[in-house]
Design a protein around this motif. Sequence first.
Motif, PDB file in Angstrom:
ATOM      1  N   ARG A 411       0.818  -1.214   0.000  1.00  0.00           N
ATOM      2  CA  ARG A 411       0.000   0.000   0.000  1.00  0.00           C
ATOM      3  C   ARG A 411       0.850   1.261   0.000  1.00  0.00           C
ATOM      4  NH1 ARG A 411      -5.250   0.057   1.771  1.00  0.00           N
ATOM      5  NH2 ARG A 411      -4.820   1.969   2.910  1.00  0.00           N
ATOM      6  N   GLY A 412       2.168   1.101   0.210  1.00  0.00           N
ATOM      7  CA  GLY A 412       3.054   2.259   0.233  1.00  0.00           C
ATOM      8  C   GLY A 412       3.041   3.010   1.540  1.00  0.00           C
ATOM      9  N   GLU A 413       2.665   2.320   2.648  1.00  0.00           N
ATOM     10  CA  GLU A 413       2.658   2.970   3.956  1.00  0.00           C
ATOM     11  C   GLU A 413       4.087   3.209   4.436  1.00  0.00           C
ATOM     12  OE1 GLU A 413      -0.009   4.096   5.001  1.00  0.00           O
ATOM     13  OE2 GLU A 413      -1.592   2.893   4.067  1.00  0.00           O
ATOM     14  N   ALA A 414       4.236   4.026   5.478  1.00  0.00           N
ATOM     15  CA  ALA A 414       5.551   4.385   6.004  1.00  0.00           C
ATOM     16  C   ALA A 414       6.309   3.122   6.433  1.00  0.00           C
ATOM     17  CB  ALA A 414       5.395   5.339   7.185  1.00  0.00           C
ATOM     18  N   TRP A 415       7.624   3.168   6.284  1.00  0.00           N
ATOM     19  CA  TRP A 415       8.456   1.994   6.578  1.00  0.00           C
ATOM     20  C   TRP A 415       8.338   1.555   8.030  1.00  0.00           C
ATOM     21  CZ3 TRP A 415      12.051   2.133  10.400  1.00  0.00           C
ATOM     22  CH2 TRP A 415      12.445   3.390  10.855  1.00  0.00           C
ATOM     23  N   TRP A 416       8.181   2.544   8.945  1.00  0.00           N
ATOM     24  CA  TRP A 416       8.131   2.170  10.353  1.00  0.00           C
ATOM     25  C   TRP A 416       6.856   1.409  10.696  1.00  0.00           C
ATOM     26  CZ3 TRP A 416       3.838   4.217  12.535  1.00  0.00           C
ATOM     27  CH2 TRP A 416       3.314   5.391  11.975  1.00  0.00           C
ATOM     28  N   LEU A 417       5.804   1.560   9.871  1.00  0.00           N
ATOM     29  CA  LEU A 417       4.551   0.874  10.160  1.00  0.00           C
ATOM     30  C   LEU A 417       4.660  -0.609   9.821  1.00  0.00           C
ATOM     31  CD1 LEU A 417       1.748   1.338  11.249  1.00  0.00           C
ATOM     32  CD2 LEU A 417       0.965   1.881   8.945  1.00  0.00           C
ATOM     33  N   TRP A 418       5.068  -0.913   8.560  1.00  0.00           N
ATOM     34  CA  TRP A 418       5.231  -2.335   8.248  1.00  0.00           C
ATOM     35  C   TRP A 418       6.454  -2.915   8.953  1.00  0.00           C
ATOM     36  CZ3 TRP A 418       9.859  -3.136   5.847  1.00  0.00           C
ATOM     37  CH2 TRP A 418      10.373  -2.144   5.015  1.00  0.00           C
ATOM     38  N   GLY A 419       7.430  -2.054   9.300  1.00  0.00           N
ATOM     39  CA  GLY A 419       8.577  -2.528  10.076  1.00  0.00           C
ATOM     40  C   GLY A 419       8.177  -2.961  11.476  1.00  0.00           C
ATOM     41  N   ALA A 420       7.169  -2.288  12.060  1.00  0.00           N
ATOM     42  CA  ALA A 420       6.685  -2.679  13.389  1.00  0.00           C
ATOM     43  C   ALA A 420       6.086  -4.082  13.350  1.00  0.00           C
ATOM     44  CB  ALA A 420       5.652  -1.666  13.883  1.00  0.00           C
TER      45      ALA A 420
END
Length: 647
Positions: A411-420
């Motif tokens: 979805r192109g969300e911020a890296w820290w979100l899928w990184g969490a």
Amino acid sequence: MKTIWPLLRRHGPTVFGLALLVGAIYVVQHEFRGLSVADIRNALAAIPPASLWIAAGWTLLAFAVLTIYDRLGSVYAGHPVSYARSSLASFVSYTLAHNLGFAAVSGAAVRYRFYAAWGLTPLEIAKLVAFTSLTYGLGGFALGGMVLMVEPGILPWFRDHVPDVAMRGIALLLWSIVIAYIVASRLVSSIRIFGHEIALPGLKMALAQVTLASVDVAVTAAIFYTLLPEAEGLTFVKFLGIYVAGYTIGIAASVPGGIGVFDGFLLLALSPYMAPSQAVGALLLFRLYYYIAPLFVAGALFAAFEVAQRRAAFERLTGNIRGSEALEVPALASLVGFGGAILIFVGALPVKGTIIEEWAGPTAAIASHFAASVVGSLLLVTGYGMLRRLRIAWILGLLFLLNGAAILWLRGEAWWLWGAFLAVFVLLAAMRGAFYRIARLIGEPLSGEATLALGAIAGCAITLALVAYDSSISHASWWQVVLSGVAPDSLRFTVGLSAVLLLVAMLRLLRPARRAATPYDAETRLCLRGLGALAPEVADGAVFGDAGRAGLAFVKRDDVWLALGDPAGEERDRISAIWRFRDLCESAGVDPAFWRVGPELLRVYEDIGLTAFPLGEMQTQPRYLACRAEKDLKKLLPLLPPEPSHA
């Protein structure tokens, strides 16, 4: 009615909480429609630095007020504890209970661990816990009555369907409860409610309770109110009513931190005053101030206390029983469930990324709102299975976390979100040894029920995957499709039936292997003695582990079943025997308790929500009574030694 009441008592709160959670998620997704992450980021950036500092000050004051609860509670219990110690117990117990909300780390259980180590007797701790639990309710009633009297039309739905005079009548009812408590504290020493004897604290202490709780609720609401932008018509009194109602509903839902329920109610109630992005920005910061940041501090303090109290247990961290599992597993289950909620909420936002724009077809289906809502719902269900220490739930949790990270990345969300999500995946993978229970699907011969559940999962998953490819509904969550007024009835029925069957089938499979008590006869008694377990001449039954290599005898005491000593036998099977006994008690609608247990399995008893009290027997190895202290301790007190008198 006699058969319905036990079912309602056992499953009613869970069903009610899930209903509130589903309704709240729908409300939040409805409010998020047309909202983007950039909108939320801009709302956060618009909050003045001065407001951030003021909110931080209110937060410190709120926790300072909370520490007084336990200080007054120890005085009420007749065993005053120093302010430093009571502050530690109060801060840690409230913070863990607010965030995690599970029995193994509830506020009551954590308080028992602290105060038992500081010399309070079981009855004194029970009185302290009852005092602290009652205090918040008094403040909520007092402030709630005040708000409803001044602003009777503040609550959503009620302002349009319930006349003001009825709301003011509710306010008078709330005030009458508080006044009755204060008057009773002045006139009598105790009252009996629902069969429970409650010792009243006296007039001065009752007034202190009401005042303290009212200040606590008002100060905590001030944190949130400070972070909100100025809104015409939204006075602090109005917001106070919204906050009290939202916080109470969050507690009633029994989900960690009131996640989803509290948030959904606040967004709905604040919608007449401000845009969703502004309310969400303040909501995120409030959770950071009052929930997330204190959780790290409380977790570190609690871990340090546990290390200091049980050094010997922590020397066996590499063994079968990890010293911190009682806290780690509920925390991980909370993170997995929280990840599911995030996936559901973020999945409602418009897709702004470039990856999904470059690819089409399968990628668009995987990263759609519809797919995100399905995977998020499955993560919530998986967290339930993890609490039962099921190995299959651990595997599914890893699978769905990777799936969630992929959805967010596509979805192109911020890296820290899928990184969490990936960070939680790593933490969960490292805790493989904590999930040792065999699910019914694996531990028993394949039954018709299990076959039907597996078929339902396969069929429903395929159906929902095919539906996700339909671009006309990819922008909606699965329940939005069901509730849609424009989607074809056949599509709504198919999606609703498939999604519900999928979640129900998952819950049916995420159950431990079937528990059954073994009749207590001469053969059973001989088998227990061969394993080294306590095997009296008379008992009501026996329970053996999954492999049949460990077991224990038990007796029935009204609504508490008492296991006689630790299970004896193979180490890992001893643990499964404890869990089997716990499951047996749960299915019978009674509480489990363990008498004359040793120190080596105390962590497992804490894992299932029990608190251990020393029996004071003169032996080379200490013995304990493990029970649900806040409910069953008084019934089992004859098993404890006489309490010393206090001058």
